[in-house]
Scaffold this motif. Structure first.
Motif, PDB file in Angstrom:
ATOM      1  N   MET A 103      -1.829  -4.538  -6.150  1.00  0.00           N
ATOM      2  CA  MET A 103      -1.775  -5.997  -6.180  1.00  0.00           C
ATOM      3  C   MET A 103      -0.588  -6.469  -5.350  1.00  0.00           C
ATOM      4  O   MET A 103       0.521  -5.970  -5.488  1.00  0.00           O
ATOM      5  CB  MET A 103      -1.647  -6.478  -7.621  1.00  0.00           C
ATOM      6  N   LEU A 147       1.563 -11.626  -7.905  1.00  0.00           N
ATOM      7  CA  LEU A 147       1.261 -11.928  -9.307  1.00  0.00           C
ATOM      8  C   LEU A 147       1.866 -13.275  -9.663  1.00  0.00           C
ATOM      9  O   LEU A 147       3.084 -13.458  -9.586  1.00  0.00           O
ATOM     10  CB  LEU A 147       1.813 -10.841 -10.225  1.00  0.00           C
ATOM     11  N   SER A 164      -4.173  -9.476  -2.103  1.00  0.00           N
ATOM     12  CA  SER A 164      -4.735  -9.403  -3.454  1.00  0.00           C
ATOM     13  C   SER A 164      -3.829 -10.195  -4.389  1.00  0.00           C
ATOM     14  O   SER A 164      -2.627  -9.940  -4.480  1.00  0.00           O
ATOM     15  CB  SER A 164      -4.851  -7.952  -3.913  1.00  0.00           C
ATOM     16  N   ALA A 167      -3.314 -11.987  -8.280  1.00  0.00           N
ATOM     17  CA  ALA A 167      -3.695 -12.067  -9.696  1.00  0.00           C
ATOM     18  C   ALA A 167      -2.911 -13.187 -10.356  1.00  0.00           C
ATOM     19  O   ALA A 167      -1.770 -13.486  -9.966  1.00  0.00           O
ATOM     20  CB  ALA A 167      -3.424 -10.747 -10.413  1.00  0.00           C
ATOM     21  N   GLU A 201      -7.630 -13.023  -9.150  1.00  0.00           N
ATOM     22  CA  GLU A 201      -8.089 -12.289 -10.326  1.00  0.00           C
ATOM     23  C   GLU A 201      -7.397 -12.819 -11.577  1.00  0.00           C
ATOM     24  O   GLU A 201      -6.162 -12.863 -11.630  1.00  0.00           O
ATOM     25  CB  GLU A 201      -7.778 -10.798 -10.171  1.00  0.00           C
ATOM     26  N   MET A 240       1.353  -2.565 -11.525  1.00  0.00           N
ATOM     27  CA  MET A 240       0.642  -3.153 -10.380  1.00  0.00           C
ATOM     28  C   MET A 240       1.274  -2.775  -9.044  1.00  0.00           C
ATOM     29  O   MET A 240       0.806  -3.221  -7.999  1.00  0.00           O
ATOM     30  CB  MET A 240       0.635  -4.684 -10.510  1.00  0.00           C
ATOM     31  N   PRO A 260       4.427  -6.149  -7.412  1.00  0.00           N
ATOM     32  CA  PRO A 260       4.076  -7.240  -6.493  1.00  0.00           C
ATOM     33  C   PRO A 260       5.114  -8.358  -6.517  1.00  0.00           C
ATOM     34  O   PRO A 260       5.945  -8.445  -7.431  1.00  0.00           O
ATOM     35  CB  PRO A 260       2.746  -7.746  -7.054  1.00  0.00           C
TER      36      PRO A 260
END
Length: 259
Positions: free
Chosen positions: A1, A4, A30, A32, A81, A135, A138
């Motif tokens: 990831m 975040l 990516s 989240a 996500e 993760m 991130p």
């Protein structure tokens, strides 16, 4: 990831950062969004204030379950996500010994964190830290706590504890719609234990803003809380984006000064 976002509630990330999240996802990062207080109420105990909010949301049965579904839809629009943790919203949390609502009125929600709040920032920091390391460490986006909502304060305090233990890269976002009041932002920056925070405006395209508006619109239970309808929401969010961008569409963030 890669990134975040920490979102106290099931809408904060979209409201505050929806344009940048869309922008980041569109370039292949990516992303989240971790919503901390996404858990269903564990008891039937409600303060009159909590009951009023549930009525205003237009929910029946499990109000937070419905809001989680809204969040799935909203973050899909942005390409992020969703991660939902089971901690309860402040309006549902109970006093650690008396079993009564800790935050029973609106003034409580926007006041100081109650020492009898069962969610402790230090323990929450440990939880966030485990997820963050798992993760791959991130970049973190966390709230400035403009507006002084207790849930925003608790999460911000947890991030500050995490920063003492580890060295995450943290960018601070302005909590919209509270950040529409620039005095609330000024106070949040002035009262922050982080000295020398530097502002940064991130330019948004029309496509970024459109995705942000469509994402916010997925939180159907919340539209009537902040605005009259979708049209007013579109207008106010656009106006705010133009305001923080000095006439150009933007979102506003804060970061520690580079050495």
């Amino acid at each position: 990831m890669d990134i975040l976002y920490l979102s106290p509630h099931l809408d904060d990330a979209s409201l505050s950062c929806g344009g940048l999240i869309h922008q980041q996802a569109c370039v292949g990062l990516s992303v989240a969004v971790l919503t901390i207080f996404a858990g269903s109420a564990r008891t039937e105990i409600r303060s009159p204030f909590a009951a009023h909010l549930e009525s205003a949301w237009g929910t029946q049965g499990d109000a937070i379950a419905m809001r989680r579904q809204e969040d799935f839809e909203a973050l899909a629009v942005l390409g992020a996500e969703p991660i939902h943790w089971p901690h309860e919203d402040a309006i549902y949390r109970l006093h650690t010994t008396k079993g009564v609502p800790v935050y029973a009125a609106r003034d409580d929600i926007f006041g100081k964190v109650n020492p009898r709040d069962p969610v402790k920032p230090r323990a929450l920091a440990a939880e966030i830290g485990r997820l963050w390391r798992g993760m791959g460490r991130p970049k973190l986006y966390a709230m400035l706590a403009a507006g002084h909502h207790v849930d925003h304060q608790v999460v911000q305090n947890a991030v500050l504890h995490l920063m003492k233990r580890s060295s995450p890269e943290v960018i601070w976002y302005e909590d919209y719609p509270y950040a529409a009041d620039q005095e609330a932002v000024r106070l949040a920056v002035a009262q922050s234990p982080l000295s020398g925070l530097q502002p940064e405006s991130i330019a948004l395209s029309e496509e970024d803003l459109a995705a942000k508006l469509d994402s916010i619109a997925c939180y159907r239970s919340q539209i009537g809380i902040f605005w009259k309808d979708r049209a007013e929401m579109d207008q106010r969010v656009r106006e705010h984006a133009l305001k923080v961008g000095d006439g150009n569409l933007a979102e506003h963030y804060w970061h520690a000064p580079t050495s």
